[in-house]
Design an enzyme around this catalytic site. Sequence first.
Site, PDB file in Angstrom:
ATOM      1  N   GLY A  52      -4.287  -4.286  -4.421  1.00 10.35           N
ATOM      2  CA  GLY A  52      -5.245  -3.277  -4.876  1.00 10.35           C
ATOM      3  C   GLY A  52      -4.452  -2.030  -5.227  1.00 10.35           C
ATOM      4  N   HIS A  53      -4.223  -1.829  -6.508  1.00 10.39           N
ATOM      5  CA  HIS A  53      -3.426  -0.670  -6.933  1.00 10.39           C
ATOM      6  C   HIS A  53      -4.367   0.444  -7.377  1.00 10.39           C
ATOM      7  CE1 HIS A  53       0.350  -3.355  -7.575  1.00 10.39           C
ATOM      8  NE2 HIS A  53      -0.035  -3.271  -6.336  1.00 10.39           N
ATOM      9  N   ASP A  97       0.816  -1.225   0.000  1.00 11.63           N
ATOM     10  CA  ASP A  97       0.000   0.000   0.000  1.00 11.63           C
ATOM     11  C   ASP A  97       0.845   1.268   0.000  1.00 11.63           C
ATOM     12  OD1 ASP A  97      -2.281  -1.685   0.261  1.00 11.63           O
ATOM     13  OD2 ASP A  97      -1.879  -1.821   2.402  1.00 11.63           O
ATOM     14  N   GLN A 102       2.119  -5.987  -3.086  1.00 12.34           N
ATOM     15  CA  GLN A 102       2.431  -6.048  -1.654  1.00 12.34           C
ATOM     16  C   GLN A 102       3.747  -5.290  -1.386  1.00 12.34           C
ATOM     17  OE1 GLN A 102       1.568  -9.537  -3.054  1.00 12.34           O
ATOM     18  NE2 GLN A 102      -0.433  -8.592  -2.949  1.00 12.34           N
ATOM     19  N   LYS A 135       2.173   2.250  -5.161  1.00 11.58           N
ATOM     20  CA  LYS A 135       2.932   1.794  -6.342  1.00 11.58           C
ATOM     21  C   LYS A 135       2.198   2.096  -7.645  1.00 11.58           C
ATOM     22  CE  LYS A 135       3.057  -2.338  -4.489  1.00 11.58           C
ATOM     23  NZ  LYS A 135       2.736  -2.098  -3.087  1.00 11.58           N
TER      24      LYS A 135
HETATM   25  P1  IMP Z   1      -2.769 -12.830   1.721  1.00 13.95           P
HETATM   26  O1  IMP Z   1      -1.660 -12.647   0.761  1.00 13.95           O
HETATM   27  O2  IMP Z   1      -4.081 -12.344   1.199  1.00 13.95           O
HETATM   28  O3  IMP Z   1      -2.873 -14.225   2.250  1.00 13.95           O
HETATM   29  O4  IMP Z   1      -2.450 -11.912   2.996  1.00 13.95           O
HETATM   30  C1  IMP Z   1      -1.287 -12.108   3.788  1.00 13.95           C
HETATM   31  C2  IMP Z   1      -0.899 -10.807   4.479  1.00 13.95           C
HETATM   32  O5  IMP Z   1      -0.474  -9.865   3.507  1.00 13.95           O
HETATM   33  C3  IMP Z   1      -2.038 -10.129   5.245  1.00 13.95           C
HETATM   34  O6  IMP Z   1      -1.496  -9.457   6.365  1.00 13.95           O
HETATM   35  C4  IMP Z   1      -2.569  -9.122   4.244  1.00 13.95           C
HETATM   36  O7  IMP Z   1      -3.214  -8.025   4.869  1.00 13.95           O
HETATM   37  C5  IMP Z   1      -1.273  -8.702   3.571  1.00 13.95           C
HETATM   38  N1  IMP Z   1      -1.489  -8.249   2.193  1.00 13.95           N
HETATM   39  C6  IMP Z   1      -1.755  -9.001   1.113  1.00 13.95           C
HETATM   40  N2  IMP Z   1      -1.844  -8.253   0.016  1.00 13.95           N
HETATM   41  C7  IMP Z   1      -1.635  -6.994   0.398  1.00 13.95           C
HETATM   42  C8  IMP Z   1      -1.561  -5.747  -0.299  1.00 13.95           C
HETATM   43  O8  IMP Z   1      -1.705  -5.661  -1.529  1.00 13.95           O
HETATM   44  N3  IMP Z   1      -1.311  -4.651   0.468  1.00 13.95           N
HETATM   45  C9  IMP Z   1      -1.092  -4.717   1.804  1.00 13.95           C
HETATM   46  N4  IMP Z   1      -1.131  -5.852   2.495  1.00 13.95           N
HETATM   47  C10 IMP Z   1      -1.398  -6.977   1.790  1.00 13.95           C
END
Ligand code: IMP
Length: 423
Positions: free
Chosen positions: A44-45, A17, A226, A20
Amino acid sequence: MKHMAKVDVLLGAQWGDEGKGKVVDTITPRYKVVARFQGGPNAGHTLIIDGKKHVLHTIPSGVFRPGIVNLVGNGVVIDPVIFMREVDALKAIGIDVKENLRIGRRAHLILPNHRTLDAASEADKGKGKIGSTLKGIGPTYMDKTGRNGLRVGDLERSDLAERYDTLKRKHERLLTLYESTGVQTTNEHEWMDAVKRLRELPLVDSEHFIDETLRAGHDVLAEGAQGTLLDIDFGTYPFVTSSNTISAGACTGLGVAPSRIGRVIGIFKAYCTRVGSGPFPTELDNDLGENIRQAGGEFGSTTGRPRRCGWLDIPALRYAVMINGITELAMTKADVLSGMAEVSLCTHYKVNGRMTDRMPYDICTDIEPIFESMVGWKDRSSIDGRLSAFIERVEQAVGVPITMVSLGPGREQMVLRETAAVH
Ligand code: IMP
């Protein structure tokens, strides 16, 4: 001499977040291809174009620029239903994805049961839950490394239905190990319909596609999702995502040799946020944190969850610079802190009574952040002397120039710093 085309990597240097999407959109005109190399619809971009907000989950952020080809690389995991919704939303605003989108055949598919398994596994963890976005990311990568997965290229095979059923039966057996969560997952018919439409889009072998692009003399931008501290190997394990979010992930997630990587651009916010569980040394679990959350609109673009907020963490940023080989940084959301009398940044940690500026192995132990305060800046729309001092302090602490500073969500609110210097 002929221009040696390269793959530049742009990635998050914190917990995701970082903004990017906006930076990709700003620098995209320099590139022919923008490629996603890992993650999936957990991302989520957000991009604001002509005052309108667009959120992309799987499709690369170059899609709004005409003439740019957007590749979903082999390292990405695709939920066909979410993907086709994204394609439809783009179509509705006049963007023809058949022209400017390519999908790697080696990318893995998220099946309806991957989401059920994600929810069941999280519920089973109880208090130790990761705080996953529940998009099925972890279970899909588990099937990939377990050599059970279904890939986009399988959509072209005649035995697709059998392969799907074999994996579905495996998931059903696994689900008997968990208590039911009652979570509704994607409807199977909807999934099948989406898959039929996905197959009609241009599928490619991403490694050859990138190679041909580079041979033709065109640079490629690899867009990370991420952030570094959510990397499966180097993040705050186990509170991480299931892919390599670091620059090395661009090599495996696109099929690019390390020698063909050029610039590595790290994106960070002037403060830190984290969504989901896990350690966060500089977290402000107080009114100040709440003020930053409100001022910065810090709510997840995929899940809507409030993001945890805290001061900028220099040891974590230095770690990101090291592990990714970051050659330059872009700082976002500097405007959010404007108007504060004082801003802080964490320069060191105190771990078990000892000062360190390194990221420790066990970041889950008690870490005391050591802060340095600076006078805050007032101007929201340009870099005043105080913001300049903050930027130079960060550059000096991490040893890399900050070449871009974002002062708002719009395309035009980006300041390029030609004179960025490291002391
Ligand atoms: P997962 O990848 O959905 O299983 O999430 C694993 C961890 O990564 C959790 O703490 C999510 O909140 C975090 N996470 C996954 N995708 C994002 C992202 O795009 N932005 C911020 N945190 C993320």
